[in-house]
Design an enzyme around this catalytic site. Sequence first.
Site, PDB file in Angstrom:
ATOM      1  N   HIS A   1      -7.225   0.241   2.885  1.00 21.55           N
ATOM      2  CA  HIS A   1      -6.412  -0.238   1.771  1.00 21.55           C
ATOM      3  C   HIS A   1      -6.492   0.785   0.645  1.00 21.55           C
ATOM      4  CE1 HIS A   1      -6.216  -4.562   3.345  1.00 21.55           C
ATOM      5  NE2 HIS A   1      -6.833  -3.826   4.260  1.00 21.55           N
TER       6      HIS A   1
ATOM      7  N   HIS B   1       0.816  -1.214   0.000  1.00 21.23           N
ATOM      8  CA  HIS B   1       0.000   0.000   0.000  1.00 21.23           C
ATOM      9  C   HIS B   1       0.851   1.266   0.000  1.00 21.23           C
ATOM     10  CE1 HIS B   1      -3.387  -2.405   2.263  1.00 21.23           C
ATOM     11  NE2 HIS B   1      -3.291  -2.738   0.987  1.00 21.23           N
TER      12      HIS B   1
END
Length: 631
Positions: free
Chosen positions: A609, A565
């Site tokens: 996310h 991420h």
Amino acid sequence: MKSPLHVILPGNFIRGRYAKVCHVHRFVGYLVLNSPSESSLSTIRDMIITIIALHIVSIAARIYETFESLPGTKFDFVIVGGGAAGNVLANRLTENPSTTVLLLEAGDTNIGALSTAVPFFCTRLSNTLYDWNYTTTPQAGLHGRSIGFPRGHVLGGSTSINGLFYTRGSFEDYDRYANVTGDDGWSWKNLQKYIRKNEDFVPPADNHNTDGQYNPSVHSTNGINAVSLAGYPQEIDKRIIQTSRSQPEFHFNLDLNSGMMLGLSWLQTTIRNGKRSSSATSYLGPMFIVRPNLHVLINTRVTRVLPSEMEVGDRLTFDAVELAVTSEAPRHIVIAKREIILSAGTVGTPHILLNSGIGDEAELTALGITAFLHLPDVGRNLSDHPRLASNWFVRGNLTFDMINQNLTLSDELLSRWTTVQQGPLVDTFASHLYFSRLSIPLYGDPSAGPNSPHYELALSNGFVGSVPAEGNFIGITTRVVSPMSRGSIRLKTSDPFDSPLIDPGYLEEDFDILTMREAIKSARRFVAAPEWKDYILEPFGALAKATTDDLLNDYIQSGVGTSAHPVGTVSMSAKNARYGVVDPDLRVKGVSGLRVVDASVLPFIPSGHTQAPVYIVAERASDLIKEAWKM
């Protein structure tokens, strides 16, 4: 006898120039044939029809494999990177039929890449041809370990290889972006229309009743990229929900995508009809890829962006993109008549900027690179979510472990998925998410506000990680979703084909290791709830011996990896700020003709996310670009 079906494909299939004998599984999946039954033959006919249909689409589509096959070298917009952001831009900017767009992707086409289409196979995509296969520098906070750093190397970018989680983040994440940039357009309230433009909430693969599993009022059914709930029931689902009812710590949250994330929710994923919905399958889907003003060149690296030979005022203008297939191959140039848009991601975008002479002047000069623009923050401020998988042995065998332990079963389930898109392969590896905060942050609070989480638990009906040869498990993945640590992307050499130095700086700040430690303790409390008494047996591996804070720290530093991420390396800041790399409209500071649209522009990592936030950024960026050019 099991064997892949072979067919002769038409010439020029998808992107090739000659007729080929190919395995069907390379293009539409493979079917395990035990007998030539009528149903099997019907399925084979359907698959061949699909192949022919894809072939017809490929002829109309402007997908090119070589520079020489392009229809020209000048386009209104040249977009670098066919991932989440790049594909949104390619779609939205070509809504105007008079606007020409060239989309450049370093990887191959996603068409026919079976493992990227099957949701459950998302864990099998790292260290493959669909991954850049990056490795970090040795991490002091991880006992000196270097770890893999997956990034998508295929059309669709990381949306083609990620875990498919759809989490927007907290409303405070976006309000902080608005405050930092001085642009209220980045606020949660003002981004709602872009959330809805992106999202197409669809029924799950099994069409089960989803009442009480999400809040329809905070979702859209008119967008482009699909989002859905799980399409196959798991053994642990009822126990998880019961735990949220009996244990106040794990209170139920009807929909984590409401902007209020704290609590336990059903996971939402980017899946349509049991198949991955990536930016390539959605924004470059059949109804869009055929636009005559959209051109996609694959398998081609961008080495640099170059300044224009024509100067406009006192600002340097960039209008040329340098391309090559390999470091030894000839370099080619394409021209952007309006803008170059870098959407190569948090690693790729700063890598290109630095190789182009945009970055810290002293560091560039030391490598022999001519510095066109001194922007020292290029490549700085790298942030990622540290991730750790913990597992417990369980009674019974109704976990998904056998899919990874038994090749025959895996093949049978793949055959079912291929024919009817049903069964356990229609889902990713987790079913529920829990977000929480520390009660009293000891080292300051890096989160966006009091309604934003510090850590996450992802609950899985099976082992998370390298699956043991036998045994049944429950896995809980813990993440620090508001980390303090920061890292960087730097050049190793002046060769654009050399991978950059990726230093995420994992666990360098005390807050991050403390938060991960508290997240593991929270996971232990979860599995100690009465609902699990007759099911969970004991911890797996080193977790069982991590009985003190010092031992937990060692367990964490020995096991933490990336959530994939990364954000922040080309951060946006206020218009007149002396820090940052791009303005709130995402134009690179100090030059003309160059804009960045991808996760690298986010100055703080969102607490969810990153897939959904990047889609949202790209949708708004599309409108900013249209407004700038009165499109």
